[in-house]
Design a protein around this motif. Sequence first.
Motif, PDB file in Angstrom:
ATOM      1  N   THR A   1      43.003  66.214   1.099  1.00 29.98           N
ATOM      2  CA  THR A   1      44.366  66.698   1.301  1.00 29.98           C
ATOM      3  C   THR A   1      45.327  65.571   0.940  1.00 29.98           C
ATOM      4  O   THR A   1      44.908  64.415   0.752  1.00 29.98           O
ATOM      5  N   TYR A   2      46.595  65.899   0.884  1.00 30.84           N
ATOM      6  CA  TYR A   2      47.605  64.905   0.474  1.00 30.84           C
ATOM      7  C   TYR A   2      48.717  64.822   1.510  1.00 30.84           C
ATOM      8  O   TYR A   2      49.145  65.838   2.070  1.00 30.84           O
ATOM      9  N   ASN A   3      49.168  63.603   1.740  1.00 26.37           N
ATOM     10  CA  ASN A   3      50.225  63.336   2.717  1.00 26.37           C
ATOM     11  C   ASN A   3      51.393  62.670   1.994  1.00 26.37           C
ATOM     12  O   ASN A   3      51.255  61.567   1.463  1.00 26.37           O
ATOM     13  N   ALA A   4      52.528  63.346   1.965  1.00 20.37           N
ATOM     14  CA  ALA A   4      53.725  62.806   1.303  1.00 20.37           C
ATOM     15  C   ALA A   4      54.745  62.385   2.351  1.00 20.37           C
ATOM     16  O   ALA A   4      55.022  63.132   3.294  1.00 20.37           O
ATOM     17  N   THR A   5      55.278  61.189   2.203  1.00 20.31           N
ATOM     18  CA  THR A   5      56.310  60.708   3.117  1.00 20.31           C
ATOM     19  C   THR A   5      57.429  60.045   2.337  1.00 20.31           C
ATOM     20  O   THR A   5      57.197  59.446   1.275  1.00 20.31           O
ATOM     21  N   GLN A   6      58.621  60.173   2.865  1.00 21.12           N
ATOM     22  CA  GLN A   6      59.773  59.451   2.316  1.00 21.12           C
ATOM     23  C   GLN A   6      60.669  59.060   3.478  1.00 21.12           C
ATOM     24  O   GLN A   6      61.064  59.912   4.279  1.00 21.12           O
ATOM     25  N   THR A   7      60.952  57.772   3.574  1.00 21.39           N
ATOM     26  CA  THR A   7      61.723  57.235   4.693  1.00 21.39           C
ATOM     27  C   THR A   7      63.085  56.765   4.210  1.00 21.39           C
ATOM     28  O   THR A   7      63.196  56.107   3.169  1.00 21.39           O
ATOM     29  N   ILE A   8      64.104  57.088   4.985  1.00 22.42           N
ATOM     30  CA  ILE A   8      65.467  56.705   4.649  1.00 22.42           C
ATOM     31  C   ILE A   8      66.084  55.931   5.821  1.00 22.42           C
ATOM     32  O   ILE A   8      65.802  56.216   6.980  1.00 22.42           O
ATOM     33  N   GLU A   9      66.855  54.916   5.490  1.00 29.21           N
ATOM     34  CA  GLU A   9      67.561  54.115   6.498  1.00 29.21           C
ATOM     35  C   GLU A   9      69.056  54.404   6.386  1.00 29.21           C
ATOM     36  O   GLU A   9      69.631  54.329   5.306  1.00 29.21           O
ATOM     37  N   ILE A  10      69.675  54.749   7.512  1.00 27.11           N
ATOM     38  CA  ILE A  10      71.082  55.155   7.521  1.00 27.11           C
ATOM     39  C   ILE A  10      71.848  54.313   8.533  1.00 27.11           C
ATOM     40  O   ILE A  10      71.430  54.190   9.693  1.00 27.11           O
ATOM     41  N   ILE A  11      72.967  53.738   8.102  1.00 27.70           N
ATOM     42  CA  ILE A  11      73.853  53.014   9.022  1.00 27.70           C
ATOM     43  C   ILE A  11      74.998  53.947   9.404  1.00 27.70           C
ATOM     44  O   ILE A  11      75.708  54.450   8.533  1.00 27.70           O
ATOM     45  N   VAL A  12      75.163  54.159  10.698  1.00 26.72           N
ATOM     46  CA  VAL A  12      76.251  55.002  11.211  1.00 26.72           C
ATOM     47  C   VAL A  12      77.309  54.073  11.810  1.00 26.72           C
ATOM     48  O   VAL A  12      77.097  53.478  12.868  1.00 26.72           O
ATOM     49  N   ARG A  13      78.423  53.930  11.116  1.00 24.47           N
ATOM     50  CA  ARG A  13      79.459  52.998  11.559  1.00 24.47           C
ATOM     51  C   ARG A  13      80.448  53.641  12.524  1.00 24.47           C
ATOM     52  O   ARG A  13      81.249  52.945  13.155  1.00 24.47           O
ATOM     53  N   ASP A  14      80.396  54.947  12.642  1.00 24.47           N
ATOM     54  CA  ASP A  14      81.219  55.684  13.601  1.00 24.47           C
ATOM     55  C   ASP A  14      80.270  56.456  14.510  1.00 24.47           C
ATOM     56  O   ASP A  14      79.705  57.474  14.114  1.00 24.47           O
ATOM     57  N   LEU A  15      80.082  55.976  15.747  1.00 25.66           N
ATOM     58  CA  LEU A  15      79.109  56.589  16.640  1.00 25.66           C
ATOM     59  C   LEU A  15      79.518  57.990  17.083  1.00 25.66           C
ATOM     60  O   LEU A  15      78.697  58.718  17.652  1.00 25.66           O
ATOM     61  N   ASN A  16      80.752  58.379  16.820  1.00 25.67           N
ATOM     62  CA  ASN A  16      81.157  59.754  17.109  1.00 25.67           C
ATOM     63  C   ASN A  16      80.425  60.753  16.211  1.00 25.67           C
ATOM     64  O   ASN A  16      80.348  61.945  16.522  1.00 25.67           O
ATOM     65  N   LYS A  17      79.884  60.252  15.099  1.00 29.11           N
ATOM     66  CA  LYS A  17      79.148  61.115  14.168  1.00 29.11           C
ATOM     67  C   LYS A  17      77.652  61.165  14.480  1.00 29.11           C
ATOM     68  O   LYS A  17      76.910  61.890  13.825  1.00 29.11           O
ATOM     69  N   TYR A  18      77.234  60.385  15.457  1.00 24.37           N
ATOM     70  CA  TYR A  18      75.802  60.214  15.710  1.00 24.37           C
ATOM     71  C   TYR A  18      75.096  61.537  16.022  1.00 24.37           C
ATOM     72  O   TYR A  18      74.099  61.886  15.387  1.00 24.37           O
ATOM     73  N   ASP A  19      75.589  62.277  17.018  1.00 27.45           N
ATOM     74  CA  ASP A  19      74.917  63.506  17.436  1.00 27.45           C
ATOM     75  C   ASP A  19      74.862  64.536  16.317  1.00 27.45           C
ATOM     76  O   ASP A  19      73.820  65.157  16.072  1.00 27.45           O
ATOM     77  N   GLU A  20      75.987  64.703  15.637  1.00 29.18           N
ATOM     78  CA  GLU A  20      76.037  65.668  14.538  1.00 29.18           C
ATOM     79  C   GLU A  20      75.049  65.295  13.443  1.00 29.18           C
ATOM     80  O   GLU A  20      74.343  66.143  12.894  1.00 29.18           O
TER      81      GLU A  20
END
Length: 230
Positions: free
Chosen positions: A102-121
């Motif tokens: 079988t095959y396992n595909a992964t892709q990881t992304i790093e995101i900086i959130v500079r306005d924590l008011n946007k965090y939950d959304e």
Amino acid sequence: MKKAVVFLSLMFMTLSYGQEIKPIPQITVSGEGKVKVVPDQATITATVENKGNVAKEVKKINDEQMDAVLKLIKKMNLAPSDYRTQRVALNPQYDYEKKKTTYNATQTIEIIVRDLNKYDELMEGLVSQGINRIDNVVFQSSKLAQYESEARKLAMKEAKHKAEDYVSVLGQKIGKAITINDNSQAYYPQPVYARFKTMGAMESDSAVKETLAVGEITITANVSVNFVLE
């Protein structure tokens, strides 16, 4: 004449080595400075992961989900410099019992959130668009250099205050610093593993809920200082 010069040189060297070297009275103390701040940004590391029997199909599904994630991030007006692909992998996994690959595909992304008011959304949007693994969330301060400088100054003040306490009993004073050693360790914010609602819970909950309690982070500096005693 040459013999006389050599003789005088030897006498001078003998006298020099014969002189007693007096140790410099000194005191060595340590100091610590701490600055507690409320973080104003977060770094999210998230992964899209899929498994299947056909490598091409698994990769296609993974790419489609990551495409949706990137469109969400752009829609939320995050700066292009604040998100990046961290790693991409497509690995075969062989099951020796079933004699099947079988095959396992992964892709990881790093995101900086500079306005924590946007965090939950953002977190809810990531999960709804295909992110199925939140690896970690690290809360940080955008003014780290400023707070590190403040911590170093506090550490020096504490070291000086300690030295003054010790020598005041002896009726002495501290003079200039001979050496200063920075014993601070590199600052690595501790990861906070964020809680986020499952897809079913998000679909059934119409009210927006807060999931974030960032608290405080502590920035620490440590020094050891040698002061001359007067």
